[in-house]
Design an enzyme around this catalytic site. Structure first.
Site, PDB file in Angstrom:
ATOM      1  N   GLU A 151       0.829  -1.206   0.000  1.00  0.00           N
ATOM      2  CA  GLU A 151       0.000   0.000   0.000  1.00  0.00           C
ATOM      3  C   GLU A 151       0.866   1.260   0.000  1.00  0.00           C
ATOM      4  OE1 GLU A 151      -2.922  -0.521   3.117  1.00  0.00           O
ATOM      5  OE2 GLU A 151      -3.904  -2.119   1.972  1.00  0.00           O
ATOM      6  N   ASN A 152       0.200   2.387  -0.216  1.00  0.00           N
ATOM      7  CA  ASN A 152       0.913   3.661  -0.299  1.00  0.00           C
ATOM      8  C   ASN A 152      -0.007   4.778   0.179  1.00  0.00           C
ATOM      9  OD1 ASN A 152       1.940   6.204  -1.886  1.00  0.00           O
ATOM     10  ND2 ASN A 152       3.566   4.693  -2.005  1.00  0.00           N
ATOM     11  N   CYS A 190      -2.021  -4.727  -5.555  1.00  0.00           N
ATOM     12  CA  CYS A 190      -2.530  -5.981  -4.971  1.00  0.00           C
ATOM     13  C   CYS A 190      -1.472  -7.068  -5.003  1.00  0.00           C
ATOM     14  CB  CYS A 190      -3.726  -6.486  -5.767  1.00  0.00           C
ATOM     15  SG  CYS A 190      -5.184  -5.449  -5.683  1.00  0.00           S
ATOM     16  N   GLU A 216      -1.710 -10.181  -5.922  1.00  0.00           N
ATOM     17  CA  GLU A 216      -1.700 -11.023  -7.130  1.00  0.00           C
ATOM     18  C   GLU A 216      -0.838 -10.397  -8.214  1.00  0.00           C
ATOM     19  OE1 GLU A 216      -4.258 -10.035  -5.336  1.00  0.00           O
ATOM     20  OE2 GLU A 216      -5.976 -11.367  -5.487  1.00  0.00           O
ATOM     21  N   CYS A 222      -9.540  -9.137  -7.097  1.00  0.00           N
ATOM     22  CA  CYS A 222     -10.283  -7.970  -7.616  1.00  0.00           C
ATOM     23  C   CYS A 222     -10.302  -8.006  -9.147  1.00  0.00           C
ATOM     24  CB  CYS A 222      -9.651  -6.681  -7.105  1.00  0.00           C
ATOM     25  SG  CYS A 222      -8.165  -6.182  -7.998  1.00  0.00           S
ATOM     26  N   CYS A 250      -6.929  -7.430 -11.010  1.00  0.00           N
ATOM     27  CA  CYS A 250      -6.040  -8.602 -10.936  1.00  0.00           C
ATOM     28  C   CYS A 250      -6.536  -9.712 -11.856  1.00  0.00           C
ATOM     29  CB  CYS A 250      -5.934  -9.116  -9.505  1.00  0.00           C
ATOM     30  SG  CYS A 250      -4.957  -8.025  -8.461  1.00  0.00           S
TER      31      CYS A 250
HETATM   32  N1  THU Z   1      -6.045  -6.478  -2.336  1.00  0.00           N
HETATM   33  C1  THU Z   1      -5.237  -7.436  -2.877  1.00  0.00           C
HETATM   34  O1  THU Z   1      -4.050  -7.495  -2.572  1.00  0.00           O
HETATM   35  N2  THU Z   1      -5.781  -8.315  -3.736  1.00  0.00           N
HETATM   36  C2  THU Z   1      -7.077  -8.291  -4.152  1.00  0.00           C
HETATM   37  O2  THU Z   1      -7.458  -9.082  -5.013  1.00  0.00           O
HETATM   38  C3  THU Z   1      -8.011  -7.338  -3.560  1.00  0.00           C
HETATM   39  C4  THU Z   1      -7.449  -6.352  -2.633  1.00  0.00           C
HETATM   40  C5  THU Z   1      -5.466  -5.513  -1.416  1.00  0.00           C
HETATM   41  C6  THU Z   1      -5.465  -4.091  -1.895  1.00  0.00           C
HETATM   42  C7  THU Z   1      -5.410  -3.325  -0.617  1.00  0.00           C
HETATM   43  O3  THU Z   1      -4.054  -3.223  -0.215  1.00  0.00           O
HETATM   44  C8  THU Z   1      -6.125  -4.212   0.384  1.00  0.00           C
HETATM   45  O4  THU Z   1      -6.201  -5.493  -0.211  1.00  0.00           O
HETATM   46  C9  THU Z   1      -7.523  -3.735   0.744  1.00  0.00           C
HETATM   47  O5  THU Z   1      -8.284  -3.541  -0.368  1.00  0.00           O
END
Ligand code: THU
Length: 161
Positions: free
Chosen positions: A64-65, A73, A75, A112, A115
């Site tokens: 995250e940032n 994400c 994936e 998501c 991804c």
């Molecule tokens: N996130 C993922 O890493 N993969 C996904 O498929 C959905 C969401 C992360 C993004 C963010 O850092 C956190 O989960 C909350 O949305």
């Protein structure tokens, strides 16, 4: 007017022991890498582990940032790294696991939309189906191809004659 019903094939398993030794190793990698995520803002940690056809396992977790859209994400971190390091090696399996406070989600976390699109591109690029295992405390979901995860996907190659 025509109406279509689109079906996907999704399998549900109860235990990690239902999987092959190699798959269990990739599942373990996804669970371990989840806890190393940088999820300062959402506190939702996601781990992804990718198995390449040459046996290599690549892991990634969400990064995250403070400028939110700049994060990525799990994936895509794993897939882009795998494709960057091994541009000619197909990916055969992707495992996803997520949780908060080091506790795995009860239900399996599903990737998501963005991804899914990146996963699809990887599958099409190598013309090899990628198996997807999504691990939750309560159940484990399995899909045998990204096509199951993203019906009616954007694929410009299919749009031109
Ligand atoms: N996130 C993922 O890493 N993969 C996904 O498929 C959905 C969401 C992360 C993004 C963010 O850092 C956190 O989960 C909350 O949305």
């Amino acid at each position: 007017m025509k109406q279509y019903e689109i079906k996907i094939n999704l399998q549900e398993y109860q235990s990690v022991e239902d999987f092959t030794d190699e798959e269990q190793t990739v599942i373990k990698s996804a669970l371990e890498t989840k806890d190393k995520a940088y999820a300062k803002y959402s506190h939702f940690k996601v781990g992804a582990a990718v198995l390449l056809e040459n046996g290599e396992i690549i892991t990634g977790n969400n990064q995250e940032n403070a400028a939110f859209p700049s994060g990525l994400c799990a994936e895509r971190v794993a897939l882009f790294y795998a494709n960057a390091q091994f541009p000619d090696v197909p990916i055969s399996l992707l495992v996803v696991a997520a949780g908060q406070n080091d506790v795995l989600t009860y239900e399996p976390a599903t990737p998501c939309g963005a991804c899914r699109q990146v996963m699809l591109e990887t599958e099409l690029r190598f013309d090899k189906p990628i198996k997807i295992i999504m691990v939750g405390q309560n159940k484990i979901f399995v899909l045998n191809s990204v096509k199951e995860l993203l019906p009616l996907s954007f694929n410009p190659d299919l749009l031109s004659e």
